[in-house]
Motif scaffolding. Structure first.
Motif, PDB file in Angstrom:
ATOM      1  N   GLY A  53     -15.814  -0.224 -48.704  1.00 19.44           N
ATOM      2  CA  GLY A  53     -14.898  -0.261 -47.570  1.00 19.44           C
ATOM      3  C   GLY A  53     -15.579   0.059 -46.246  1.00 19.44           C
ATOM      4  N   TRP A  54     -14.790  -0.166 -45.239  1.00 20.24           N
ATOM      5  CA  TRP A  54     -15.297   0.071 -43.869  1.00 20.24           C
ATOM      6  C   TRP A  54     -15.348   1.575 -43.602  1.00 20.24           C
ATOM      7  N   PRO A  55     -16.517   2.114 -43.201  1.00 24.20           N
ATOM      8  CA  PRO A  55     -16.630   3.568 -42.982  1.00 24.20           C
ATOM      9  C   PRO A  55     -15.709   4.039 -41.869  1.00 24.20           C
ATOM     10  N   GLU A  56     -15.170   5.248 -42.054  1.00 23.25           N
ATOM     11  CA  GLU A  56     -14.274   5.812 -41.055  1.00 23.25           C
ATOM     12  C   GLU A  56     -15.052   6.180 -39.781  1.00 23.25           C
ATOM     13  N   GLY A  57     -14.368   6.036 -38.657  1.00 20.73           N
ATOM     14  CA  GLY A  57     -14.966   6.435 -37.388  1.00 20.73           C
ATOM     15  C   GLY A  57     -15.839   5.387 -36.757  1.00 20.73           C
ATOM     16  N   ILE A  58     -15.997   4.205 -37.394  1.00 19.14           N
ATOM     17  CA  ILE A  58     -16.851   3.161 -36.833  1.00 19.14           C
ATOM     18  C   ILE A  58     -15.958   2.091 -36.235  1.00 19.14           C
ATOM     19  N   THR A  59     -16.190   1.823 -34.966  1.00 18.19           N
ATOM     20  CA  THR A  59     -15.399   0.808 -34.263  1.00 18.19           C
ATOM     21  C   THR A  59     -16.289  -0.367 -33.917  1.00 18.19           C
ATOM     22  N   ALA A  60     -15.815  -1.552 -34.239  1.00 17.67           N
ATOM     23  CA  ALA A  60     -16.591  -2.752 -33.935  1.00 17.67           C
ATOM     24  C   ALA A  60     -16.609  -2.995 -32.434  1.00 17.67           C
ATOM     25  N   ARG A 104     -19.574  -5.496 -35.699  1.00 15.81           N
ATOM     26  CA  ARG A 104     -19.049  -6.640 -34.957  1.00 15.81           C
ATOM     27  C   ARG A 104     -17.796  -7.197 -35.660  1.00 15.81           C
ATOM     28  N   ILE A 105     -16.994  -7.933 -34.850  1.00 16.77           N
ATOM     29  CA  ILE A 105     -15.914  -8.765 -35.402  1.00 16.77           C
ATOM     30  C   ILE A 105     -16.342 -10.208 -35.140  1.00 16.77           C
ATOM     31  N   LEU A 162     -22.467  -4.875 -44.657  1.00 19.93           N
ATOM     32  CA  LEU A 162     -21.084  -5.029 -45.087  1.00 19.93           C
ATOM     33  C   LEU A 162     -20.450  -6.195 -44.328  1.00 19.93           C
ATOM     34  N   LEU A 163     -19.759  -7.075 -45.124  1.00 21.41           N
ATOM     35  CA  LEU A 163     -19.013  -8.203 -44.559  1.00 21.41           C
ATOM     36  C   LEU A 163     -17.626  -8.209 -45.182  1.00 21.41           C
ATOM     37  N   PHE A 174     -18.142  -7.184 -39.523  1.00 20.28           N
ATOM     38  CA  PHE A 174     -19.513  -7.218 -40.015  1.00 20.28           C
ATOM     39  C   PHE A 174     -20.215  -5.934 -39.552  1.00 20.28           C
ATOM     40  N   LEU A 175     -20.984  -5.301 -40.490  1.00 20.68           N
ATOM     41  CA  LEU A 175     -21.707  -4.057 -40.202  1.00 20.68           C
ATOM     42  C   LEU A 175     -23.125  -4.161 -40.742  1.00 20.68           C
TER      43      LEU A 175
END
Length: 439
Positions: free
Chosen positions: A89-96, A121-122, A74-75, A129-130
Motif C-alpha cells: 500500500g501507499w505509505p502514510e504521510g507521503i503526498t504526490a 507522482r500521479i 510502487l505503482l 507512482f512512487l
C-alpha cells in the motif's frame, strides 16, 4: 605556548576533516540523486513506449531485483490498488507532487523506520507512482566517517599532549639550568658556571654567551676591587705618615689643624671605600654571618642617638617589633643603621622628626628610617646610592657622599633589599632583611 601551538594544529586538522566530511556528504547526496534520476529516466522511457502495462512490468521487475530495504518502487491504479511494487500500500504521510517522471522535487520519507529520498507522482489517468532510494548506505558511511574523525581527533589530542609535554619538559629543563645559574649569580657568586658539555643548538649558544659574559663581568669586578683596595691601602699609609709628621711641626697652629683635618677626612674616605669594597666582595656569601637580634640592635642604636637628636632640637621616635632575628654581621648592620640615623640628624633642622620602624613583612623584616627634613632632590634620586653623590645645597656640610653607597653594600652583603621611597616631604628609606628560618 606548546599547548597553544598544539591547539592550533588540532583545530586546523579538525577543520580539514570537517571540510572533508561536508564534501563527502555532498558527494553521497549527489550520487543518491543521480541514481534516482537514472531510475526515473528508465521508467519514463518505458512508459513512453507502452504506457501503464510496460511501466507495470518494469516496476515489478525492478522491485523483485532490488535488495530488501535499499529502494521502494510502487505503482497503483485509480482505486489505490497496487499494480506492482515491493511495499504494501501507499505509505502514510507521503503526498504526490510534481508531474510525470521529473527527478525534482525530491522528498525525504521515513518508511518502516528507514529513511528514503525519492519522488511521488500521479501519472496521467490517475495512477499513483512512487520511487525512492534508501539513504541508509550514505548515512552509515557518514556515521563511520564521524566516528573516524572523533577517533583521529582524540588521537591528535593525546599525541599533541604527549609531544607537548616532552618538548616543554626538555625546553623548561634547559631554561631551568640557566635560571639556576642566574640565581647563583644574583646571590653574588660570579664564579658560578653551568656544568657539563654544551649542546650544539640555540641553548648551547646561549649558555656559551652567558659564560662569556660572566667571565667578562668577573674579570672587571676583580679589577675594580683590586684597584679600589690598592688605591685605598697605598694612599692611606702615606697620609697617616704625613699626619704624624704634621704633629711634630711648629708654626701656624690653625693652618696645621686645617691640614690635619683634611688629612683625617681623606683617610675616612679611603676607609669608607674599603668598607664598601669589602661588603660588595662578600655579597651573597654565607661565611661570617651569624644570628643577630635586629630588634635589640635597633633599640641600642636609637638610644645612642636619641640624646644627640634632642640636643639638635629634633625628635627621634621608634616603633620596633621584638624578636627580629636575622643572619648577619652585627658590626656591619650597626654601621648601616648608624649611618642612616646620623645622616638624618645631619641634614634635618631643629623641629624635624626622625622615625625608626621595624616590622614583619612576610619572610622579611621591614626596617624604615624616615625624617621630615629636606630629603633627596628629585634629580639625584636615581643616583642616590652611587659613590660621591651629593646635592649642591649640602656642600657646606661634612661628608663625601659615601654613606648611602655603604648602606646599600651592607644590605646586599646580607641579601637584603633596599629602596628609597617617595614621600611628600623629607626622606624615607626601607631595608627588607631576610628572616631567619622558623622565626
Amino acid at each position: 605556548m606548546t599547548l597553544a601551538v598544539a591547539a592550533v594544529i588540532i583545530l586546523a586538522a579538525l577543520g580539514a576533516m570537517a571540510l572533508q566530511y561536508r564534501v563527502t556528504a555532498a558527494s553521497l547526496a549527489t550520487r543518491q540523486a543521480e541514481l534516482l534520476a537514472a531510475d526515473l529516466a528508465s521508467f519514463e522511457t518505458i512508459y513512453d513506449q507502452r504506457r501503464i502495462p510496460a511501466l507495470r512490468e518494469a516496476v515489478e521487475f525492478r522491485a523483485s531485483a532490488t535488495p530488501e530495504g535499499s529502494a521502494i518502487y510502487l505503482l497503483q491504479d485509480r482505486a489505490r490498488t497496487t499494480l506492482a511494487g515491493n511495499t504494501d500500500g501507499w505509505p502514510e504521510g507521503i503526498t504526490a507532487s510534481g508531474e510525470g517522471f521529473a527527478p525534482a522535487p525530491q522528498q525525504s520519507y521515513v518508511i518502516d523506520g528507514v529513511a528514503y529520498r525519492g519522488v511521488a507522482r500521479i501519472l496521467p489517468g490517475g495512477f499513483p507512482f512512487l520511487a525512492a532510494r534508501a539513504e541508509t548506505p550514505a548515512l552509515t558511511t557518514l556515521a563511520d566517517l564521524r566516528a573516524l574523525i572523533w577517533q583521529v581527533a582524540l588521537g591528535l589530542v593525546a599525541l599533541s599532549l604527549i609531544a607537548g609535554w616532552l618538548v616543554s619538559s626538555a625546553t623548561l629543563g634547559r631554561i631551568a639550568r640557566i635560571n639556576a645559574l642566574a640565581d647563583r649569580v644574583a646571590a653574588g657568586d660570579l664564579s658560578a658556571r653551568l656544568p657539563g658539555p654544551r649542546s650544539r643548538d640555540e641553548f648551547g649558544a646561549l649558555e656559551a654567551h652567558v659564560h662569556q659574559m660572566l667571565d667578562r663581568i668577573e674579570t672587571l669586578d676583580r679589577a675594580r676591587t683590586r684597584l679600589a683596595d690598592m688605591i685605598a691601602h697605598e694612599l692611606r699609609t702615606p697620609l697617616n705618615r704625613i699626619r704624624q709628621r704634621l704633629g711634630g711641626l711648629t708654626g701656624d697652629d690653625e693652618a696645621l689643624e686645617r691640614i690635619d683635618a683634611d688629612m683625617a677626612s681623606t683617610i675616612r674616605i679611603f676607609d669608607s671605600l674599603l668598607d664598601i669594597s669589602s661588603a660588595e666582595a662578600a655579597h651573597g656569601q654565607r661565611p661570617g654571618l651569624v644570628p643577630i637580634d635586629l630588634s635589640t640592635l635597633a633599640e641600642e642604636v636609637a638610644e645612642l642617638y636619641a640624646p644627640l637628636a634632642e640636643d639638635s632640637g629634633m625628635t627621634l621616635t621608634t616603633g620596633i617589633a621584638p624578636g627580629a632575628q636575622i643572619l648577619g654581621e652585627r658590626n656591619l648592620v650597626a654601621q648601616a643603621l648608624t649611618n642612616l640615623i646620623d645622616n638624618a640628624i645631619k641634614y634635618c633642622d631643629a623641629g624635624d622628626d626622625i622615625r625608626l620602624d621595624l616590622t614583619g613583612a612576610g619572610d622579611r623584616w621591614r626596617m624604615s628610617i624616615a625624617d621630615t627634613g629636606p630629603g633627596v632632590p628629585d634629580d639625584l634620586r636615581e643616583r642616590a646610592f652611587d659613590l660621591f653623590t651629593r646635592a649642591e645645597r649640602d656642600v657646606g656640610k661634612s661628608g663625601h657622599g659615601l654613606g648611602l653607597a655603604l648602606v646599600k653594600a651592607i644590605a646586599l652583603r646580607h641579601g637584603a633589599r633596599i629602596d628609597l621611597l617617595a614621600t611628600e616631604k623629607g626622606f624615607r628609606i626601607e631595608i627588607l632583611w631576610p628572616k631567619l628560618p622558623d622565626t
